[in-house]
Design an enzyme around this catalytic site. Structure first.
Site, PDB file in Angstrom:
ATOM      1  N   LYS A  22       6.736  -7.166  -0.762  1.00 56.91           N
ATOM      2  CA  LYS A  22       5.413  -6.807  -1.314  1.00 56.91           C
ATOM      3  C   LYS A  22       5.562  -6.041  -2.632  1.00 56.91           C
ATOM      4  O   LYS A  22       4.896  -6.345  -3.619  1.00 56.91           O
ATOM      5  CB  LYS A  22       4.645  -5.939  -0.305  1.00 56.91           C
ATOM      6  CG  LYS A  22       3.404  -5.297  -0.874  1.00 56.91           C
ATOM      7  CD  LYS A  22       2.670  -4.432   0.120  1.00 56.91           C
ATOM      8  CE  LYS A  22       3.096  -2.994   0.165  1.00 56.91           C
ATOM      9  NZ  LYS A  22       2.733  -2.168  -1.005  1.00 56.91           N
ATOM     10  N   ASN A  23       6.472  -5.057  -2.649  1.00 61.50           N
ATOM     11  CA  ASN A  23       6.561  -4.204  -3.837  1.00 61.50           C
ATOM     12  C   ASN A  23       7.238  -4.888  -5.021  1.00 61.50           C
ATOM     13  O   ASN A  23       7.262  -4.342  -6.117  1.00 61.50           O
ATOM     14  CB  ASN A  23       7.270  -2.889  -3.500  1.00 61.50           C
ATOM     15  CG  ASN A  23       6.402  -2.010  -2.611  1.00 61.50           C
ATOM     16  OD1 ASN A  23       5.232  -2.330  -2.359  1.00 61.50           O
ATOM     17  ND2 ASN A  23       6.964  -0.921  -2.125  1.00 61.50           N
ATOM     18  N   ARG A  92      -3.682   0.344  -5.180  1.00 58.22           N
ATOM     19  CA  ARG A  92      -3.127   1.147  -6.287  1.00 58.22           C
ATOM     20  C   ARG A  92      -2.226   0.349  -7.214  1.00 58.22           C
ATOM     21  O   ARG A  92      -2.191   0.561  -8.416  1.00 58.22           O
ATOM     22  CB  ARG A  92      -2.292   2.281  -5.691  1.00 58.22           C
ATOM     23  CG  ARG A  92      -2.998   3.560  -5.564  1.00 58.22           C
ATOM     24  CD  ARG A  92      -2.005   4.609  -5.163  1.00 58.22           C
ATOM     25  NE  ARG A  92      -1.040   4.874  -6.221  1.00 58.22           N
ATOM     26  CZ  ARG A  92      -1.284   5.658  -7.263  1.00 58.22           C
ATOM     27  NH1 ARG A  92      -2.422   6.284  -7.379  1.00 58.22           N
ATOM     28  NH2 ARG A  92      -0.359   5.840  -8.193  1.00 58.22           N
ATOM     29  N   CYS A 116      -5.512   8.172  -2.298  1.00 58.78           N
ATOM     30  CA  CYS A 116      -5.525   7.380  -1.070  1.00 58.78           C
ATOM     31  C   CYS A 116      -5.126   8.293   0.069  1.00 58.78           C
ATOM     32  O   CYS A 116      -4.830   9.463  -0.150  1.00 58.78           O
ATOM     33  CB  CYS A 116      -4.622   6.161  -1.176  1.00 58.78           C
ATOM     34  SG  CYS A 116      -2.896   6.575  -1.150  1.00 58.78           S
ATOM     35  N   ARG A 121      -1.644  11.019  -5.485  1.00 53.94           N
ATOM     36  CA  ARG A 121      -1.021   9.906  -6.217  1.00 53.94           C
ATOM     37  C   ARG A 121      -1.531   9.777  -7.662  1.00 53.94           C
ATOM     38  O   ARG A 121      -2.285   8.854  -7.995  1.00 53.94           O
ATOM     39  CB  ARG A 121      -1.214   8.593  -5.437  1.00 53.94           C
ATOM     40  CG  ARG A 121      -0.570   8.678  -4.071  1.00 53.94           C
ATOM     41  CD  ARG A 121      -0.553   7.383  -3.333  1.00 53.94           C
ATOM     42  NE  ARG A 121       0.480   6.477  -3.782  1.00 53.94           N
ATOM     43  CZ  ARG A 121       0.707   5.297  -3.239  1.00 53.94           C
ATOM     44  NH1 ARG A 121      -0.025   4.887  -2.230  1.00 53.94           N
ATOM     45  NH2 ARG A 121       1.663   4.519  -3.690  1.00 53.94           N
ATOM     46  N   ASP A 307       8.731   4.761   2.711  1.00 51.90           N
ATOM     47  CA  ASP A 307       8.026   3.670   3.400  1.00 51.90           C
ATOM     48  C   ASP A 307       8.626   3.357   4.776  1.00 51.90           C
ATOM     49  O   ASP A 307       8.114   2.488   5.478  1.00 51.90           O
ATOM     50  CB  ASP A 307       8.025   2.403   2.526  1.00 51.90           C
ATOM     51  CG  ASP A 307       7.060   2.518   1.360  1.00 51.90           C
ATOM     52  OD1 ASP A 307       6.278   3.473   1.324  1.00 51.90           O
ATOM     53  OD2 ASP A 307       7.091   1.632   0.473  1.00 51.90           O
ATOM     54  N   ILE A 329       8.557  12.704  -0.826  1.00 53.98           N
ATOM     55  CA  ILE A 329       7.884  11.895  -1.862  1.00 53.98           C
ATOM     56  C   ILE A 329       6.368  12.119  -1.780  1.00 53.98           C
ATOM     57  O   ILE A 329       5.717  12.326  -2.792  1.00 53.98           O
ATOM     58  CB  ILE A 329       8.192  10.382  -1.695  1.00 53.98           C
ATOM     59  CG1 ILE A 329       9.703  10.139  -1.565  1.00 53.98           C
ATOM     60  CG2 ILE A 329       7.580   9.563  -2.835  1.00 53.98           C
ATOM     61  CD1 ILE A 329      10.502  10.258  -2.820  1.00 53.98           C
ATOM     62  N   ARG A 399      -1.852  -5.660   4.834  1.00 52.76           N
ATOM     63  CA  ARG A 399      -1.551  -5.422   3.417  1.00 52.76           C
ATOM     64  C   ARG A 399      -0.066  -5.653   3.133  1.00 52.76           C
ATOM     65  O   ARG A 399       0.300  -5.976   2.000  1.00 52.76           O
ATOM     66  CB  ARG A 399      -1.891  -3.970   3.046  1.00 52.76           C
ATOM     67  CG  ARG A 399      -3.365  -3.720   2.890  1.00 52.76           C
ATOM     68  CD  ARG A 399      -3.599  -2.380   2.209  1.00 52.76           C
ATOM     69  NE  ARG A 399      -2.602  -2.196   1.167  1.00 52.76           N
ATOM     70  CZ  ARG A 399      -1.912  -1.076   0.964  1.00 52.76           C
ATOM     71  NH1 ARG A 399      -2.131  -0.015   1.677  1.00 52.76           N
ATOM     72  NH2 ARG A 399      -1.018  -1.009  -0.003  1.00 52.76           N
TER      73      ARG A 399
HETATM   74  C1  UD1 Z   1       5.747   2.630  -4.851  1.00 53.05           C
HETATM   75  C2  UD1 Z   1       5.569   1.670  -3.707  1.00 53.05           C
HETATM   76  C3  UD1 Z   1       5.226   2.426  -2.429  1.00 53.05           C
HETATM   77  C4  UD1 Z   1       6.238   3.522  -2.159  1.00 53.05           C
HETATM   78  C5  UD1 Z   1       6.433   4.405  -3.394  1.00 53.05           C
HETATM   79  C6  UD1 Z   1       7.558   5.408  -3.232  1.00 53.05           C
HETATM   80  C7  UD1 Z   1       4.778  -0.308  -4.836  1.00 53.05           C
HETATM   81  C8  UD1 Z   1       3.676  -1.289  -5.007  1.00 53.05           C
HETATM   82  N1  UD1 Z   1       4.517   0.743  -4.020  1.00 53.05           N
HETATM   83  O1  UD1 Z   1       4.481   3.253  -5.073  1.00 53.05           O
HETATM   84  O2  UD1 Z   1       5.232   1.488  -1.349  1.00 53.05           O
HETATM   85  O3  UD1 Z   1       5.803   4.335  -1.098  1.00 53.05           O
HETATM   86  O4  UD1 Z   1       6.740   3.586  -4.545  1.00 53.05           O
HETATM   87  O5  UD1 Z   1       8.754   4.763  -2.962  1.00 53.05           O
HETATM   88  O6  UD1 Z   1       5.859  -0.483  -5.353  1.00 53.05           O
HETATM   89  N2  UD1 Z   1       3.879  10.315  -9.131  1.00 53.05           N
HETATM   90  C9  UD1 Z   1       3.451  11.211 -10.073  1.00 53.05           C
HETATM   91  N3  UD1 Z   1       2.921  10.725 -11.229  1.00 53.05           N
HETATM   92  C10 UD1 Z   1       2.810   9.399 -11.507  1.00 53.05           C
HETATM   93  C11 UD1 Z   1       3.268   8.478 -10.532  1.00 53.05           C
HETATM   94  C12 UD1 Z   1       3.793   8.975  -9.359  1.00 53.05           C
HETATM   95  O7  UD1 Z   1       3.538  12.412  -9.877  1.00 53.05           O
HETATM   96  O8  UD1 Z   1       2.323   9.014 -12.568  1.00 53.05           O
HETATM   97  C13 UD1 Z   1       4.436  10.813  -7.865  1.00 53.05           C
HETATM   98  C14 UD1 Z   1       3.732  10.255  -6.629  1.00 53.05           C
HETATM   99  O9  UD1 Z   1       2.573  11.002  -6.319  1.00 53.05           O
HETATM  100  C15 UD1 Z   1       4.818  10.367  -5.594  1.00 53.05           C
HETATM  101  C16 UD1 Z   1       6.083  10.057  -6.389  1.00 53.05           C
HETATM  102  O10 UD1 Z   1       5.744  10.304  -7.749  1.00 53.05           O
HETATM  103  O11 UD1 Z   1       4.889  11.685  -5.118  1.00 53.05           O
HETATM  104  C17 UD1 Z   1       6.605   8.642  -6.245  1.00 53.05           C
HETATM  105  O12 UD1 Z   1       5.539   7.738  -6.423  1.00 53.05           O
HETATM  106  P1  UD1 Z   1       5.728   6.307  -7.073  1.00 53.05           P
HETATM  107  O13 UD1 Z   1       7.158   5.921  -7.059  1.00 53.05           O
HETATM  108  O14 UD1 Z   1       5.012   6.270  -8.359  1.00 53.05           O
HETATM  109  O15 UD1 Z   1       4.930   5.430  -6.058  1.00 53.05           O
HETATM  110  P2  UD1 Z   1       4.242   4.076  -6.411  1.00 53.05           P
HETATM  111  O16 UD1 Z   1       5.003   3.445  -7.523  1.00 53.05           O
HETATM  112  O17 UD1 Z   1       2.763   4.273  -6.561  1.00 53.05           O
END
Ligand code: UD1
Length: 420
Positions: A22-23, A92, A116, A121, A307, A329, A399
């Protein structure tokens, strides 16, 4: 809305094949916005989230055909650069159309995804990286407006409070491939799905190096062309099935799984006492002896994946002794705790820690799925519980897990759907 009923107590045995990740598929589908040529993506899982991304591509003017796990994306009649709130708010990951739209059209208007159930996030890292490439960003009416007559490569640090960000790395990489000059992303996410995206972009003619390490280097090119790509197997689905084998004291051969992407999960399950045989693209997980409690801390890849936290917690609820699970995380990703406790688990939450006191058995109960991985943890608990577990809001599971009920039933599980 449907609920899923699981009659627990069957040892799962047999073979199962993991679907595409999925990711990986979500950003890779978004990357097709970078060209007008046709792209063929194979191994596309039939998931609610992949279908949402296909809808977004259509809404942005792409022509999309999808059948039997193969999606062909080509130029349509119109070209759009506005990703609507109605679609982005349901998922997202849709926010990762920002980078390719900006790269291709030099302007993009993408709805902010909002929070969410697993936490706030934010998207600050996405915007930091996009700004570093020279884009002007403003926020109006819940939308991010990004404009850059010319994107220019730049050296940036993309680490945040919780480490690297998967989708921010994806977004910036997709904008930078068509920027002029060289971009260096420090503290880039190293997840296999980021590597899969970079490999697809390179097939399209991009010049990316260092993917899979914390420093990614991108030499901008003038244009990208179409490409064909097969999505890597979903490591989280594979990990969930590994736990299904252990929690039911069964024996499962998991095909189309890359053990190389599951190092931390394999290590922890072996520490608990699992028997795991692995080859390049399969794994066999067998329950042979009583498991021991283990402590886990979630971290960015190659650390233990957030995850897989909820699923591992389910396994520990029926493993005698005390396990400590630390979430680094998403410190609020513990919605499953109260539901597992409704089934007789004994878990106490202390800030970012969950202390699990293993019990002899769980008992089936009506429970509610709150997010994707929390629903997987309830399915696992239901498989081992005495009696029936009725999981409501099961759409969360759809999902991220393709045909999961059929897969579990083939392994011997007893499941059925009912209307709520
Ligand atoms: C992706 C995955 C999700 C997984 C997550 C962490 C996809 C579609 N989803 O989500 O399944 O749980 O990685 O492995 O690939 N953060 C910030 N600022 C930002 C972005 C993120 O502070 O601009 C923080 C987030 O709140 C979180 C951490 O960074 O605490 C990691 O998040 P991130 O790796 O960005 O998650 P996603 O990419 O949204």
């Amino acid at each position: 809305m449907d609920k899923l009923i699981i009659e627990g107590g069957v040892k799962l045995k047999g073979e199962v094949t993991v679907s595409g990740a999925k990711n990986s598929v979500l950003p890779i589908l978004a990357a097709t916005l970078l060209t007008d040529d046709a792209c063929v993506i194979k191994g596309v899982p039939d998931l609610r989230d992949s279908n949402t991304m296909l809808k977004i591509l259509r809404s942005l003017g792409k022509s999309v055909e999808a059948e039997g796990g193969v999606a062909t994306i080509a130029a349509g009649k119109n070209k759009g650069f506005v990703a609507d709130y109605k679609l982005v708010s349901t998922m997202r990951a849709s926010f990762c159309v920002l980078g390719p739209l900006l790269g291709r059209f030099k302007k993009a208007k993408v709805s902010l995804p909002g929070g969410c159930i697993i936490g706030v996030r934010p998207v600050d890292l996405h915007l930091k990286g996009i700004k570093a490439l020279g884009a002007a960003i403003s926020i109006e009416g819940g939308y991010v407006l990004a404009k850059a007559p010319r994107l220019k490569g730049s050296h940036m640090y993309l680490g945040g409070v919780y480490g690297s960000s998967v989708l921010a790395t994806d977004n910036v990489m997709m904008a930078a491939v068509l920027a002029s000059g060289r971009t260096v992303i420090e503290s880039a996410a190293c997840e296999p799905e980021v590597v899969d995206l970079a490999e697809f972009l390179n097939k399209m003619g991009a010049k990316i190096k260092g993917h899979g390490t914390p420093i990614i280097e991108i030499e901008g090119v003038k244009h990208l062309h179409g490409a064909t790509h097969t999505i890597i197997p979903d490591r989280i689905e594979a990990g969930t099935l590994m736990i299904a084998a252990l929690i039911t004291r069964g024996d499962i051969l998991i095909k189309n799984a890359f053990p190389a992407h599951l190092g931390a999960v394999i290590d922890k399950l072996q520490e608990a006492g699992a028997s795991i045989v692995k080859a390049e693209n399969w794994l066999r997980v067998t329950y042979k002896k009583r498991l021991k409690p283990i402590n886990i801390t979630t971290l960015p890849y190659p650390g233990f994946p957030t995850d897989m936290q909820a699923q591992m917690m389910s396994l520990m609820t029926v493993t005698t002794g005390i396990s400590v699970i630390t979430e680094k995380i998403y410190p609020d990703r513990f919605m499953h705790v109260a539901e597992l406790n409704r089934m007789g688990a004994y878990i106490q939450r202390e800030g970012p820690h969950a202390i699990v006191n293993g019990v002899k058995s769980l008992s089936g109960a009506p429970v509610m799925a709150s997010d994707l991985r929390a629903s997987a943890s309830l399915v696992l608990a239901g498989l081992v519980a005495h009696g029936d577990t009725a999981i409501s809001r099961i759409y969360h599971l759809e999902r991220g897990y393709e045909n999961i009920e059929e897969k579990l039933e083939k392994l011997g599980a007893r499941t059925r759907r009912e209307k709520e």
